[in-house]
Write an enzyme that holds these catalytic residues in place. Structure first.
Site, short mmCIF file in Angstrom:
data_model
loop_
_atom_site.label_atom_id
_atom_site.label_comp_id
_atom_site.label_asym_id
_atom_site.label_seq_id
_atom_site.Cartn_x
_atom_site.Cartn_y
_atom_site.Cartn_z
CG HIS A 88 1.27 11.42 -31.52
ND1 HIS A 88 2.14 11.35 -30.46
CD2 HIS A 88 1.97 11.03 -32.61
CE1 HIS A 88 3.32 10.92 -30.89
NE2 HIS A 88 3.25 10.74 -32.18
CE1 TYR A 98 4.02 9.60 -26.58
CE2 TYR A 98 1.70 9.31 -25.99
CZ TYR A 98 2.68 9.96 -26.72
OH TYR A 98 2.34 10.96 -27.61
CD GLU A 140 -0.39 12.80 -27.90
OE1 GLU A 140 -0.68 11.77 -27.25
OE2 GLU A 140 0.71 12.97 -28.47
CE1 TYR A 189 -3.67 16.18 -38.76
CE2 TYR A 189 -2.58 18.28 -39.12
CZ TYR A 189 -2.73 17.12 -38.38
OH TYR A 189 -1.93 16.91 -37.28
NE ARG A 204 -0.66 6.37 -45.79
CZ ARG A 204 -0.66 5.18 -45.21
NH1 ARG A 204 -1.23 5.02 -44.02
NH2 ARG A 204 -0.09 4.14 -45.79
CE1 TYR A 206 -4.67 11.99 -48.67
CE2 TYR A 206 -6.03 10.75 -47.14
CZ TYR A 206 -5.11 10.78 -48.16
OH TYR A 206 -4.61 9.60 -48.69
N GLY A 273 2.65 21.86 -54.99
CA GLY A 273 2.01 20.58 -55.16
C GLY A 273 0.70 20.48 -54.41
N GLY A 275 0.24 20.61 -51.40
CA GLY A 275 0.21 21.53 -50.27
C GLY A 275 -0.74 22.69 -50.47
#
Length: 397
Positions: A88, A98, A140, A189, A204, A206, A273, A275
């Site tokens: 998040h 929320y 968060e 990431y 996304r 990564y 993969g 990962g």
């Protein structure tokens, strides 16, 4: 924790809510996106929505959290909450969102279950929701304070692009404002935001495929072929359109799969993969720090040609003084050991006592490897893993 009354009500109504949760979440998302179309355009993964996996993930999170609360009334699933909070935070989720989710989720529950939602039932499930939501908000908030930023507002320039395999492109990025890159830890990431041709700003995550300390960030993007579902919007956009000189928006680094480097502890780094990306960062960090304890490197892929970042994988591993490397390929290849053809199988590997394991890859792979490691005596608390996509709550244990 839940009150005794709420716990009793949740326990009694779990079967009914669980049985209808798929219908509830489908209606919830329909209501949410009708009222807030910008959330689907700019925050939620449209591919996961189209495939229905996001609905399954929300259903899983609600059921899993409620079940945990009634089974462990004096505890909470901090590992899973932390994993979701990092995701998040990388998206820039704000506390007020929320409230929006609560409004539409509980309207969906009331519509689907009808008269079964008595005031007592509504109050008990409201307790469940806000216990989860407030725990996530608190985590968060701390993550935002630590990173000094929120969301994906900072521009980074693409300064390098390499076609690593037929379906994996490696991008190197540098802050476009010339200011220092934020610190990160091996295994973390970033969220990457791109503007698609229809104007949607999709995000996304990564993994960073490089050790801490460099001003250049490196990510490996695998092109997602949809098969029965839609192709990956962002991955295909990056492959087709993003070139050196272009700019992308990145978040600060997040993620709790980080290398906890104890000089004396044996390590096992297992990936499948794409990962592999956080494992490359971990290997580079181990080399840079002069790690001397045993390291076992495990990777599974369809073939050597599809093994992303293979040259780095081999090169960093070769620089460690006590390392064993094991690659499994599903497709038989000339010269590749027969006992390393097929899926990853740790039965023949020596796993030293006290090993700490780090896993990243598809969920079935991680479940299988985790089970094999436990059978070999590795403590469950010493097995750490990263889950991407909508499966955050499905990788329990």
């Amino acid at each position: 924790m839940l009150s005794e009354q709420s716990a009793a009500t949740v326990r009694a109504t779990l079967p009914a809510v669980g049985g209808a949760i798929g219908e509830i979440t489908e209606l919830f998302y329909s209501r949410l996106f009708d009222a807030h179309p910008d959330l689907l355009r700019d925050l939620f993964n449209r591919g996961n929505q189209a495939a229905g996996t996001q609905r399954q993930a929300l259903a899983g999170s609600i059921a899993a959290f409620a079940t945990y609360l009634v089974e462990h009334p004096d505890d909470r699933p901090d590992v899973m909450l932390g994993r979701i909070a990092h995701k998040h935070a990388s998206l820039g989720v704000a506390p007020e969102q929320y409230d929006v989710v609560y409004e539409h989720l509980f309207a969906a529950i009331a519509e689907v279950l009808g008269d079964a939602v008595t005031p007592e039932v509504a109050a008990a499930w409201t307790d469940v929701y806000w216990l989860m939501a407030n725990a996530l908000i608190a985590i968060e908030r701390r993550l935002y304070e630590e990173s000094g930023s929120q969301g994906v507002g900072r521009e980074w320039e693409v300064v390098g692009r390499v076609e690593d395999t037929s379906d994996v492109v490696v991008l190197e990025l540098r802050p476009a404002d010339g200011e220092p890159a934020p610190a990160h830890r091996a295994g973390q990431y970033v969220s990457v935001q791109v503007t698609l041709p229809d104007g949607a700003r999709q995000i996304r995550q990564y993994s960073l495929a490089g050790a801490p300390g460099s001003e250049i960030r490196r990510i490996a993007v695998k092109r997602i072929h949809g098969g029965d579902g839609p192709d990956g919007e962002v991955s295909n956009h990056i492959h087709a359109r993003v070139r050196v000189g272009d700019r992308l928006h990145l978040s600060a680094p997040y993620g709790d799969l980080v290398l906890d480097q104890d000089a004396g502890a044996p390590l096992l780094l297992a990936s499948a993969g794409i990962g592999i990306t956080p494992m490359i960062a971990m290997l580079e960090q181990l080399v840079a720090s002069g790690h001397e304890a045993p390291v076992t490197v495990v990777h599974g892929d369809r073939s050597a040609a599809e093994h992303a970042l293979r040259a780095d994988h081999e090169a960093f591993a070769a620089k460690l003084p006590d390392v064993s490397v094991h690659f499994w390929y599903e497709q038989p290849e000339a010269g590749h050991p027969a006992d390393r053809t097929g899926l990853v199988d740790l039965s023949g590997l020596d796993v030293p006592a006290g090993t700490r394991a780090y896993l990243c890859g598809p969920l079935p792979f991680m479940r299988a490897v985790r089970s094999q490691l436990i059978d070999k005596g590795v403590a469950p608390a010493d097995i750490h893993y990263e889950v991407f996509g909508p499966d955050l709550w499905l990788a329990q244990g």
